[in-house]
Every structure is written in C-alpha cells, then in structure tokens.
Design a protein around this motif. Structure first.
Motif, PDB file in Angstrom:
ATOM      1  N   MET A 236       0.758  -1.153   0.432  1.00 35.02           N
ATOM      2  CA  MET A 236       0.059   0.168   0.290  1.00 35.02           C
ATOM      3  C   MET A 236       0.642   1.091   0.138  1.00 35.02           C
ATOM      4  O   MET A 236       2.110   1.265   0.460  1.00 35.02           O
ATOM      5  CB  MET A 236      -0.940   0.065   1.534  1.00 35.02           C
TER       6      MET A 236
ATOM      7  N   ARG B  50      -1.095   1.413   8.418  1.00 35.01           N
ATOM      8  CA  ARG B  50      -1.897   0.229   8.205  1.00 35.01           C
ATOM      9  C   ARG B  50      -2.709  -1.099   9.244  1.00 35.01           C
ATOM     10  O   ARG B  50      -2.285  -0.914   9.739  1.00 35.01           O
ATOM     11  CB  ARG B  50      -1.778  -0.836   6.962  1.00 35.01           C
TER      12      ARG B  50
ATOM     13  N   ASN C 278      -4.512  -4.117   8.614  1.00 41.13           N
ATOM     14  CA  ASN C 278      -5.293  -4.933   8.151  1.00 41.13           C
ATOM     15  C   ASN C 278      -6.734  -5.734   8.590  1.00 41.13           C
ATOM     16  O   ASN C 278      -7.421  -5.977   7.131  1.00 41.13           O
ATOM     17  CB  ASN C 278      -4.716  -6.760   7.671  1.00 41.13           C
TER      18      ASN C 278
ATOM     19  N   THR D 186      -7.569  -0.980   6.192  1.00 48.44           N
ATOM     20  CA  THR D 186      -7.460   0.534   6.469  1.00 48.44           C
ATOM     21  C   THR D 186      -6.178   0.610   6.071  1.00 48.44           C
ATOM     22  O   THR D 186      -5.524   0.454   7.043  1.00 48.44           O
ATOM     23  CB  THR D 186      -8.023   1.248   7.420  1.00 48.44           C
ATOM     24  N   LEU D 187      -5.612   2.179   5.695  1.00 44.09           N
ATOM     25  CA  LEU D 187      -5.023   2.675   5.310  1.00 44.09           C
ATOM     26  C   LEU D 187      -4.330   4.048   6.042  1.00 44.09           C
ATOM     27  O   LEU D 187      -5.228   5.276   5.658  1.00 44.09           O
ATOM     28  CB  LEU D 187      -4.103   2.761   4.084  1.00 44.09           C
TER      29      LEU D 187
ATOM     30  N   CYS E 164      -4.184   7.415  -1.735  1.00 46.51           N
ATOM     31  CA  CYS E 164      -3.860   5.904  -2.351  1.00 46.51           C
ATOM     32  C   CYS E 164      -3.688   5.095  -3.371  1.00 46.51           C
ATOM     33  O   CYS E 164      -4.188   4.836  -3.812  1.00 46.51           O
ATOM     34  CB  CYS E 164      -4.724   5.631  -1.037  1.00 46.51           C
TER      35      CYS E 164
END
Length: 120
Positions: A34, A71, A73, A77-78, A95
């Motif tokens: 990401m 992040r 997991n 969500t980042l 993103c």
C-alpha cells in the motif's frame, strides 16, 4: 473489484498535522503493498510512502521524520500521519494498492484523491 476511498484532507497551517485514511474494499488489502502518492499543481505524481504487507516502510526524503505510514489489516485501512506540515506539502494525496491477482497478475489500484492544503 477493489475500491480505495481516501479521507482526512483539508486546510492546515504550516507546522500543523493531518491524518489521512484510505479505506479499501475487496480481498487484496492484507497482501498488497500500500502506498501514498501526491500530485501538486503542474507537477508529476510522486511517491510519498509505501508499506508492505509485513510492515516494511519506505519514505520519500522530503517527508522522512515528519510523515508516518501505517496499516490496519483487520480493518482494511491505510493511514498517513502528517506532522510539521509545510506549504510544499500542498497537493492531492492518492492511496494506491499494488497486489498480485490470480486472474490478471500484478495490478494497481488508485483512490480518487484527497486535497491537502498547507497555508497560513
């Protein structure tokens, strides 16, 4: 299908902080690399920071020591915590997810972007 939705942008004074979030749908998040990228007016899109599925991070020199990528997991969500913001950090922040998909190989997805403006 993978969708990425950024949030958290806005107007902030120099020296201030913002936290960006990127919510991902689909099943690729946990295994994806990401990243956050940004594009200022009249400039090319540039890398800000990346994080692997294992948590290894990489930062552009211009943001090292000020920005932190992370992040979650289990929530797909980042995040990007941005501190000590400067006017030159003004840009649209995107993103990105980069992952291997069995049907199509290595693939990349982008969010729609969120505006960050640093100004007094």
């Amino acid at each position: 299908q993978v969708q990425l939705v950024e949030s958290g942008g806005g107007l902030v004074q120099p020296g201030g902080s913002l936290r960006l979030s990127c919510a991902a749908s689909g099943s690729i998040f946990s295994g994806a690399v990401m990243g956050w990228y940004r594009q200022a007016p009249g400039k090319q899109r540039e890398l800000v920071a990346t994080i692997t599925s294992g948590g290894t991070t990489n930062y552009a020199d211009s943001v090292k020591g000020r920005f932190t990528i992370s992040r979650l997991n289990r929530q797909n969500t980042l995040y990007l915590q941005m501190n000590s913001l400067k006017p030159e950090d003004t840009a649209v922040y995107y993103c990105n997810a980069y992952a291997y998909v069995q049907s199509s190989g290595w693939s990349s997805w982008w969010g729609q972007g969120t505006q960050v403006t640093v100004s007094s």
